[in-house]
Scaffold this active site. Structure first.
Site, PDB file in Angstrom:
ATOM      1  N   ASP A  36       0.619  -1.343   0.140  1.00 42.67           N
ATOM      2  CA  ASP A  36      -0.051  -0.016  -0.206  1.00 42.67           C
ATOM      3  C   ASP A  36       0.829   1.250   0.092  1.00 42.67           C
ATOM      4  O   ASP A  36       0.596   2.205   0.405  1.00 42.67           O
ATOM      5  CB  ASP A  36      -0.705  -0.106   1.177  1.00 42.67           C
ATOM      6  CG  ASP A  36      -0.289  -0.163   2.352  1.00 42.67           C
ATOM      7  OD1 ASP A  36       0.992  -0.463   2.295  1.00 42.67           O
ATOM      8  OD2 ASP A  36      -0.869   0.073   3.534  1.00 42.67           O
ATOM      9  N   HIS A 243      24.206   7.558 -19.015  1.00 42.95           N
ATOM     10  CA  HIS A 243      22.906   7.470 -18.109  1.00 42.95           C
ATOM     11  C   HIS A 243      22.971   7.032 -16.752  1.00 42.95           C
ATOM     12  O   HIS A 243      22.521   6.201 -15.860  1.00 42.95           O
ATOM     13  CB  HIS A 243      21.926   6.676 -18.776  1.00 42.95           C
ATOM     14  CG  HIS A 243      21.100   7.463 -19.860  1.00 42.95           C
ATOM     15  ND1 HIS A 243      20.314   6.856 -20.856  1.00 42.95           N
ATOM     16  CD2 HIS A 243      21.056   8.781 -20.135  1.00 42.95           C
ATOM     17  CE1 HIS A 243      19.901   7.836 -21.771  1.00 42.95           C
ATOM     18  NE2 HIS A 243      20.598   8.598 -21.599  1.00 42.95           N
ATOM     19  N   ASP A 260      24.897  15.695 -13.205  1.00 38.41           N
ATOM     20  CA  ASP A 260      23.879  16.409 -14.122  1.00 38.41           C
ATOM     21  C   ASP A 260      22.524  15.999 -13.117  1.00 38.41           C
ATOM     22  O   ASP A 260      21.909  15.042 -12.868  1.00 38.41           O
ATOM     23  CB  ASP A 260      23.781  15.206 -15.314  1.00 38.41           C
ATOM     24  CG  ASP A 260      22.737  15.784 -16.388  1.00 38.41           C
ATOM     25  OD1 ASP A 260      21.678  16.550 -15.887  1.00 38.41           O
ATOM     26  OD2 ASP A 260      22.505  15.321 -17.540  1.00 38.41           O
ATOM     27  N   ASP A 271      17.766  21.865 -15.763  1.00 38.42           N
ATOM     28  CA  ASP A 271      18.455  20.464 -16.293  1.00 38.42           C
ATOM     29  C   ASP A 271      19.820  21.106 -16.327  1.00 38.42           C
ATOM     30  O   ASP A 271      20.116  21.843 -17.386  1.00 38.42           O
ATOM     31  CB  ASP A 271      17.795  19.926 -17.520  1.00 38.42           C
ATOM     32  CG  ASP A 271      18.726  18.975 -18.123  1.00 38.42           C
ATOM     33  OD1 ASP A 271      19.562  18.399 -17.194  1.00 38.42           O
ATOM     34  OD2 ASP A 271      18.415  18.470 -19.316  1.00 38.42           O
ATOM     35  N   HIS A 354      25.963  12.246 -28.335  1.00 38.31           N
ATOM     36  CA  HIS A 354      24.776  12.629 -28.155  1.00 38.31           C
ATOM     37  C   HIS A 354      24.401  13.924 -28.831  1.00 38.31           C
ATOM     38  O   HIS A 354      25.297  14.607 -29.337  1.00 38.31           O
ATOM     39  CB  HIS A 354      24.447  12.753 -26.737  1.00 38.31           C
ATOM     40  CG  HIS A 354      25.130  13.507 -25.967  1.00 38.31           C
ATOM     41  ND1 HIS A 354      24.965  14.938 -25.745  1.00 38.31           N
ATOM     42  CD2 HIS A 354      26.140  13.346 -25.021  1.00 38.31           C
ATOM     43  CE1 HIS A 354      25.810  15.305 -24.931  1.00 38.31           C
ATOM     44  NE2 HIS A 354      26.589  14.647 -24.462  1.00 38.31           N
ATOM     45  N   HIS A 358      17.887  19.714 -26.144  1.00 37.77           N
ATOM     46  CA  HIS A 358      16.503  19.239 -26.271  1.00 37.77           C
ATOM     47  C   HIS A 358      15.448  20.461 -25.723  1.00 37.77           C
ATOM     48  O   HIS A 358      16.163  21.208 -25.051  1.00 37.77           O
ATOM     49  CB  HIS A 358      16.440  17.988 -25.528  1.00 37.77           C
ATOM     50  CG  HIS A 358      16.578  17.908 -24.080  1.00 37.77           C
ATOM     51  ND1 HIS A 358      15.972  18.502 -23.125  1.00 37.77           N
ATOM     52  CD2 HIS A 358      18.040  17.585 -23.382  1.00 37.77           C
ATOM     53  CE1 HIS A 358      16.797  18.308 -22.083  1.00 37.77           C
ATOM     54  NE2 HIS A 358      17.765  17.810 -22.057  1.00 37.77           N
ATOM     55  N   HIS A 365      12.603  16.498 -21.057  1.00 33.88           N
ATOM     56  CA  HIS A 365      12.755  16.277 -22.541  1.00 33.88           C
ATOM     57  C   HIS A 365      11.408  16.790 -22.653  1.00 33.88           C
ATOM     58  O   HIS A 365      10.492  15.681 -22.968  1.00 33.88           O
ATOM     59  CB  HIS A 365      13.111  14.968 -22.840  1.00 33.88           C
ATOM     60  CG  HIS A 365      14.527  14.531 -22.591  1.00 33.88           C
ATOM     61  ND1 HIS A 365      15.107  13.130 -22.655  1.00 33.88           N
ATOM     62  CD2 HIS A 365      15.532  15.231 -21.924  1.00 33.88           C
ATOM     63  CE1 HIS A 365      16.271  13.208 -22.148  1.00 33.88           C
ATOM     64  NE2 HIS A 365      16.399  14.434 -21.734  1.00 33.88           N
ATOM     65  N   GLU A 408      24.051  21.374 -24.209  1.00 37.23           N
ATOM     66  CA  GLU A 408      24.743  20.534 -23.381  1.00 37.23           C
ATOM     67  C   GLU A 408      25.978  19.556 -24.149  1.00 37.23           C
ATOM     68  O   GLU A 408      25.647  18.474 -24.272  1.00 37.23           O
ATOM     69  CB  GLU A 408      24.032  19.526 -22.735  1.00 37.23           C
ATOM     70  CG  GLU A 408      22.875  18.833 -23.578  1.00 37.23           C
ATOM     71  CD  GLU A 408      22.015  18.009 -22.733  1.00 37.23           C
ATOM     72  OE1 GLU A 408      22.508  17.319 -21.928  1.00 37.23           O
ATOM     73  OE2 GLU A 408      20.751  18.233 -22.757  1.00 37.23           O
ATOM     74  N   TYR A 412      33.644  12.429 -24.028  1.00 43.11           N
ATOM     75  CA  TYR A 412      33.733  11.186 -23.202  1.00 43.11           C
ATOM     76  C   TYR A 412      34.621  10.323 -23.718  1.00 43.11           C
ATOM     77  O   TYR A 412      34.770   9.872 -24.790  1.00 43.11           O
ATOM     78  CB  TYR A 412      32.324  10.458 -23.113  1.00 43.11           C
ATOM     79  CG  TYR A 412      31.096  11.325 -22.968  1.00 43.11           C
ATOM     80  CD1 TYR A 412      30.819  11.667 -21.647  1.00 43.11           C
ATOM     81  CD2 TYR A 412      30.633  12.066 -24.076  1.00 43.11           C
ATOM     82  CE1 TYR A 412      29.780  12.555 -21.336  1.00 43.11           C
ATOM     83  CE2 TYR A 412      29.573  13.070 -23.664  1.00 43.11           C
ATOM     84  CZ  TYR A 412      29.220  13.490 -22.546  1.00 43.11           C
ATOM     85  OH  TYR A 412      27.944  14.204 -22.290  1.00 43.11           O
ATOM     86  N   ARG A 429      30.527  17.036 -19.417  1.00 41.87           N
ATOM     87  CA  ARG A 429      29.630  17.674 -19.926  1.00 41.87           C
ATOM     88  C   ARG A 429      29.260  19.134 -19.289  1.00 41.87           C
ATOM     89  O   ARG A 429      29.379  19.126 -18.054  1.00 41.87           O
ATOM     90  CB  ARG A 429      28.258  16.944 -19.800  1.00 41.87           C
ATOM     91  CG  ARG A 429      27.016  17.312 -20.631  1.00 41.87           C
ATOM     92  CD  ARG A 429      25.996  16.366 -20.876  1.00 41.87           C
ATOM     93  NE  ARG A 429      25.390  15.683 -19.749  1.00 41.87           N
ATOM     94  CZ  ARG A 429      25.502  14.583 -19.415  1.00 41.87           C
ATOM     95  NH1 ARG A 429      26.426  13.698 -20.051  1.00 41.87           N
ATOM     96  NH2 ARG A 429      25.049  13.978 -18.342  1.00 41.87           N
ATOM     97  N   GLU A 431      26.218  21.687 -19.255  1.00 39.34           N
ATOM     98  CA  GLU A 431      24.703  21.808 -19.737  1.00 39.34           C
ATOM     99  C   GLU A 431      24.159  23.004 -19.059  1.00 39.34           C
ATOM    100  O   GLU A 431      23.989  23.334 -17.845  1.00 39.34           O
ATOM    101  CB  GLU A 431      24.225  20.624 -19.376  1.00 39.34           C
ATOM    102  CG  GLU A 431      22.529  20.918 -19.691  1.00 39.34           C
ATOM    103  CD  GLU A 431      21.675  19.328 -19.556  1.00 39.34           C
ATOM    104  OE1 GLU A 431      22.249  18.622 -18.664  1.00 39.34           O
ATOM    105  OE2 GLU A 431      20.828  19.168 -20.099  1.00 39.34           O
TER     106      GLU A 431
HETATM  107  N1  GLY Z   1      19.211  15.358 -17.713  1.00 39.34           N
HETATM  108  C1  GLY Z   1      18.878  14.766 -18.947  1.00 39.34           C
HETATM  109  C2  GLY Z   1      19.685  15.351 -20.224  1.00 39.34           C
HETATM  110  O1  GLY Z   1      20.371  16.179 -19.939  1.00 39.34           O
HETATM  111  O2  GLY Z   1      18.950  15.142 -21.233  1.00 39.34           O
HETATM  112 MN    MN Z   2      19.609  17.783 -21.006  1.00 38.58          MN
HETATM  113 MN    MN Z   3      20.961  17.041 -18.153  1.00 42.06          MN
END
Ligand code: GLY
Ligand code: MN
Ligand code: MN
Length: 461
Positions: A36, A243, A260, A271, A354, A358, A365, A408, A412, A429, A431
């Site tokens: 529950d 990820h 991140d 983000d 990547h 976004h 996203h 971002e 890597y 990274r 961002e």
């Molecule tokens: N934190 C997810 C991205 O940067 O897309």
């Molecule tokens: Mn992002």
């Molecule tokens: Mn991010």
């Protein structure tokens, strides 16, 4: 009463349904974690966009004549003792500005009546499990009555198409919340950076979860409801796992840490990614790659302005990174050729795999088409140099004031033949979140620095 913006948005939706159209939008279901115990409840973004209402068990119906009807949980003293306050249908019209409200218990009885004699029923496609069959059940009840002259809607239309376009451009109310969310998140990053350096200076055993705890503290302390997504706190080589989640790995003196993380405030995400030396001082190779990523981000920021395409910041990033990879020796020009060859053959993909951003909004996203609607029919084909796959391209979205996107870029570096050892296991990274403005873009996440000297100064403090 909530802000009139929600009623205005409902009117804008109604105007797009057609005179005999009707839209049906449920909020998100509650989800059981075990027995529950539930997962923390998070409303559906479309539903919230049109109501500002965060309770579970609620549906919104909008008709083409501009009327809106809410179905919500009825007042129930016993349940409210256990689960908390409910607005209830009696108070909903005054509180939310809807024209009518009923108990959720009446949903199955009322919906066939509301759907009858309409031309088109609109609902968000492929977002709510079981919604299509629920609506199908109501339509079948109407079909059973066609011999008595009832008309059953002949068209089913995707409401996402309407709402995604509306949500893509953030109004002043939304931008204000997003700025505040970004400021809270930035403070979380500053706090985590400081803790890493302070604990290492004190000879402590620092773990990724220690830094995650700092982020969460600042998010909640700042009034945010929760994280907008699972935080990545990646020490050392973990930064090369795109990820990765914060875990128990040690944060070691001499390594970089990639965080991140962003909070959600009043339904809007932030983000942010920052990469910093755990001990507060970049090594030579770390700084060389960091400055390259930063330069590529600056190029992307310069390309983020009204009239540019969504893909322009990405292309600007790739240009800088590709040249930088040749300059620092990550790529060997004897093998991969010139910078144009690196871009053309996608050789940079080994270290940058990547996209550069976004849409950002209620969802991290966020929704919104990445194709320019006025050019959706202009299809071209190209062969991907790495996979050989034929890819269909449509012209990318043209940026407008009020669109919000992340910028971002990253690098890597996994060990591989020909990759200088000094760069092995470095993952970086950077961002930031940007609101497109008439003048270019406004970076709303710079409450946490990106310049390496400023990061070092902050961590010394
Ligand atoms: N934190 C997810 C991205 O940067 O897309
Ligand atoms: Mn992002
Ligand atoms: Mn991010």
């Amino acid at each position: 009463m909530t802000e009139p913006i929600y009623a205005e948005r409902r009117k804008r939706v109604a105007a797009q349904l057609g005179k005999d159209g009707i839209a049906v939008i449920p909020t998100a279901p509650e989800r059981i974690r075990n027995r529950d115990s539930d997962y923390p409840y998070r409303h559906d973004s479309y539903f919230y966009y049109l109501t500002g209402f965060t309770e579970p068990n609620a549906w919104l119906v909008i008709t083409g004549d501009g009327r809106s009807t809410l179905f919500c949980a009825p007042k129930d003293m016993e349940r409210e003792i256990w689960d908390g306050y409910r607005l209830g249908p009696e108070a909903a019209p005054q509180a939310l500005g809807v024209d009518a409200a009923h108990s959720i218990i009446e949903l199955d009885a009322q919906l066939p009546k509301l759907l009858e004699n309409r031309e088109a029923v609109w609902f968000p496609f492929a977002t709510h499990e079981g919604l299509e069959s629920r609506i199908g059940g109501w339509l079948n009840q109407i079909r059973a009555r066609v011999r008595y002259g009832a008309l059953c809607p002949e068209q089913q239309r995707d409401l996402c198409a309407v709402l995604d376009e509306m949500r893509l451009v953030k109004d002043a109310h939304e931008q204000d919340i997003m700025r505040r969310a970004a400021q809270i998140s930035a403070r979380g990053h500053v706090r985590a950076m400081k803790l890493a350096a302070r604990m290492l200076r004190g000879g402590k055993d620092v773990r990724e979860f220690h830094l995650d705890a700092e982020l969460l503290h600042e998010f909640r302390f700042g009034g945010s409801q929760y994280s907008a997504y699972s935080s990545i706190v990646a020490a050392g080589a973990n930064a090369c796992v795109l990820h990765y989640r914060s875990d128990t790995a040690p944060v070691r003196d001499g390594e970089l840490v990639l965080i991140d993380a962003g909070c959600e405030l009043d339904g809007y995400a932030s983000d942010i990614t920052r990469t910093f030396p755990a001990n507060g001082k970049f090594s030579g190779p770390q700084r060389a790659l960091y400055e390259l990523v930063l330069a590529s981000q600056q190029a992307a920021i310069a390309a983020t302005r009204v009239g540019a395409r969504f893909t322009d910041p990405h292309d600007a990033t790739v240009k800088v990174l590709a040249q930088g990879m040749l300059d620092v020796g990550l790529l060997d020009s004897g093998k991969v050729g010139t910078v144009d060859d690196v871009i053309e053959k996608r050789a940079y993909f080994q270290f940058y795999m990547h996209r550069t951003g976004h849409w950002l909004g209620m969802d991290v996203h966020d929704c919104g088409s990445y194709v320019e609607p006025s050019q959706v029919g202009e299809v071209s084909e190209r062969k991907d140099p790495l996979s050989g796959e034929i890819i269909k391209n449509r012209p990318s979205r043209i940026l407008k004031p009020g669109m919000v996107l992340t910028i971002e870029p990253g690098l890597y570096v996994r060990p591989a033949e020909g990759v200088p050892e000094q760069f092995h296991h470095i993952g970086i990274r950077i961002e930031d979140d940007a609101i497109v403005t008439d003048a270019g873009c406004e970076l709303i996440t710079r409450g946490v620095p990106v310049e390496p000297d400023e990061i070092e100064a902050l961590m010394r403090a």
